[in-house]
Design an enzyme around this catalytic site. Structure first.
Site, PDB file in Angstrom:
ATOM      1  CD  GLU A 120      -3.539  -3.337   9.853  1.00 20.69           C
ATOM      2  OE1 GLU A 120      -4.635  -3.559  10.403  1.00 20.69           O
ATOM      3  OE2 GLU A 120      -2.567  -2.827  10.451  1.00 20.69           O
ATOM      4  CE  LYS A 138      -6.353  -2.646  14.107  1.00 19.93           C
ATOM      5  NZ  LYS A 138      -5.407  -2.810  12.993  1.00 19.93           N
ATOM      6  CG  ASP A 184     -18.116 -16.446  16.173  1.00 21.91           C
ATOM      7  OD1 ASP A 184     -17.824 -15.267  15.897  1.00 21.91           O
ATOM      8  OD2 ASP A 184     -19.234 -16.787  16.601  1.00 21.91           O
ATOM      9  CG  HIS A 227       2.117   0.552   8.913  1.00 22.01           C
ATOM     10  ND1 HIS A 227       1.083   1.092   9.619  1.00 22.01           N
ATOM     11  CD2 HIS A 227       2.215  -0.725   9.324  1.00 22.01           C
ATOM     12  CE1 HIS A 227       0.583   0.176  10.427  1.00 22.01           C
ATOM     13  NE2 HIS A 227       1.260  -0.936  10.266  1.00 22.01           N
TER      14      HIS A 227
END
Ligand code: MEV
Length: 437
Positions: free
Chosen positions: A85, A279, A295, A392
């Site tokens: 991202e 998130k 993991d 962004h």
């Protein structure tokens, strides 16, 4: 189209790739080319990757970046991050630099206890089962000695084993609930091996016991570690006097601190916002987890369970303003390893550990939590000031430029145009079309 295939796992790698190319592509040669391009020319290295999983056809790359200038407990760290991202690494670096002149990040490991369970059913007298358990408890430790010996030498091992009566949840349901200290390893193999031995011991001892009648039966359902580790916790924090928060985009630090606090409070009470808020934290966490060969599915599952520990999904981070001091922190459950598994197998993972100066599992917990907090700080700072799209879209611009395979000259023109104009996908496409006319 019916594309079922028999005996796929028995085919050679070449045959598997050919089957994929011939079955799913009108132009198999094109597919083969892509697969070939992503396959490492160093055959030994490729074989190493092939053998991590089954039916490997090639590698899927994601970028590995680094975020420097993280001042953590007084020491500078460069944090490797594997993530696709755009703007995550840039945001982490920006936060790192910002806090490096405001006291840096403080991180503390609160506890490192891991958990595993043997789930079983028993249809008899609960009191008898409890005294049977007390009787045979030492046997669980002695029967696992060959498994625990090395771990004990490293200062870890089985901490405790409890019998839990879960019949209020499910008929005849009980557990052996065991806790472990696994030092620098994540401990999944160690824990699961211990649990499977506990299950065997439980069944054998039950069979040999004369405490129970013929009708009383005990059946093991399964033995497995839990990825929910609410007692394997690390805390990361930043804090400074409100006036020190000032910088180019924060001209009124008091107003900024208050709005930031509100943004955190919203995530503390509103699950829809909490999920996105968390998130953002996981953008930082997962990137370091991946770069260090840990993991990420286990961490994700455990972290989100922890976010719901009070009965409603909520923010993992918190903020306060007290006596003119702004404090922002989070607590994360992280079961991580710096030895074993991919950590000693994957050359790039080993390289990342070298960049991190070979941390212990506890140090890695601190680094990961800091990366999460930094990411969360960067997101909230943008959201409560300029809005998220500005940063962004700058990164997005690069992706669009690459997608259109712009030449160096076109790149220069596009970048200079969008310094003064708002970036949107359509605006960039339109501009590219104009300059190409
Ligand atoms: C995007 O990947 C992450 C954010 O949505 C996080 C947030 O909203 O706090 C920006």
């Amino acid at each position: 189209m019916n594309n079922a295939v028999a005996g796929f796992s028995k085919l050679s790698k070449k045959e598997k790739i050919n089957w994929i190319a011939n079955t799913y592509f009108l132009s198999p040669e094109e597919a083969l080319n892509i697969i070939r391009n992503y396959t490492n020319s160093d055959e030994k290295l490729q074989q190493l990757h092939d053998e991590f999983i089954e039916n490997t056809i090639t590698n899927l790359y994601i970028p590995l970046g680094v975020a420097p200038n993280f001042l953590i407990n007084g020491q500078y760290k460069t944090i490797p991050m594997a993530i696709e991202e755009s703007s995550v690494v840039a945001a982490a670096s920006k936060s790192a630099k910002y806090w490096s002149t405001r006291g840096g990040f403080k991180a503390t490991v609160i506890d490192t206890e891991k958990i595993g369970q043997v789930h079983f059913t028993f249809n008899g007298d609960a009191a008898k089962l409890h005294s049977f358990f007390d009787q045979i408890k030492p046997k669980f430790f002695s029967d696992t000695q060959s498994i625990t010996k090395n771990m004990q030498q490293r200062g870890g091992g089985i901490l405790d084993i409890k019998l839990k009566d879960k019949r209020s949840l499910l008929e005849n349901y009980y557990q052996l609930h065991a806790t472990f200290e696994t030092k620098d390893s994540m401990g999944a193999n160690f824990i699961n091996s211990c649990l499977e031995q506990f299950a065997t011991t439980l069944k054998d001892e039950f069979q040999d016991s004369d405490l129970f009648s013929e009708d009383e039966t005990l059946k093991v359902v399964m033995s497995i570690l839990s990825n929910y580790v609410p007692n394997c916790i690390v805390r990361a924090e930043v804090s400074c006097p409100i006036e020190d928060l000032a910088e180019k985009h924060i001209t009124n630090p008091q107003e900024f601190a208050e709005r930031f606090l509100q943004a955190v409070q919203i995530a503390e009470v509103e699950p829809f916002r909490a999920v996105t808020h968390n998130k953002g934290i996981m953008n930082g966490v997962d990137a370091v987890i991946l770069a260090t060969g840990n993991d990420f599915r286990a961490v994700e599952a455990g972290v989100h369970a922890y976010a719901s520990k009070n009965g409603q999904y909520a923010s993992l981070s918190h903020a306060k303003i007290e006596n003119g001091i702004f404090t922002f922190w989070l607590e994360l459950p992280l079961a991580l390893g710096t030895v074993g598994g991919l950590t000693s197998l994957h050359p790039l993972v080993k390289l990342c550990f070298d960049i991190l100066e070979k941390p212990s599992a506890k140090e890695l917990m601190q680094i990961v939590a800091v990366a999460g907090l930094a990411q969360n700080f960067a997101a909230l700072r943008s959201l409560t000031t300029t809005g998220i799209q500005e940063g962004h879209m700058k990164m997005h611009l690069n992706n669009i430029i690459n997608q259109f395979e712009a030449t160096e000259d076109e790149r220069r023109l596009i970048k200079s145009h969008f310094k003064k104009n708002a970036v949107s996908h359509s605006a960039v496409v339109e501009f590219i079309e104009t300059i190409r006319k």
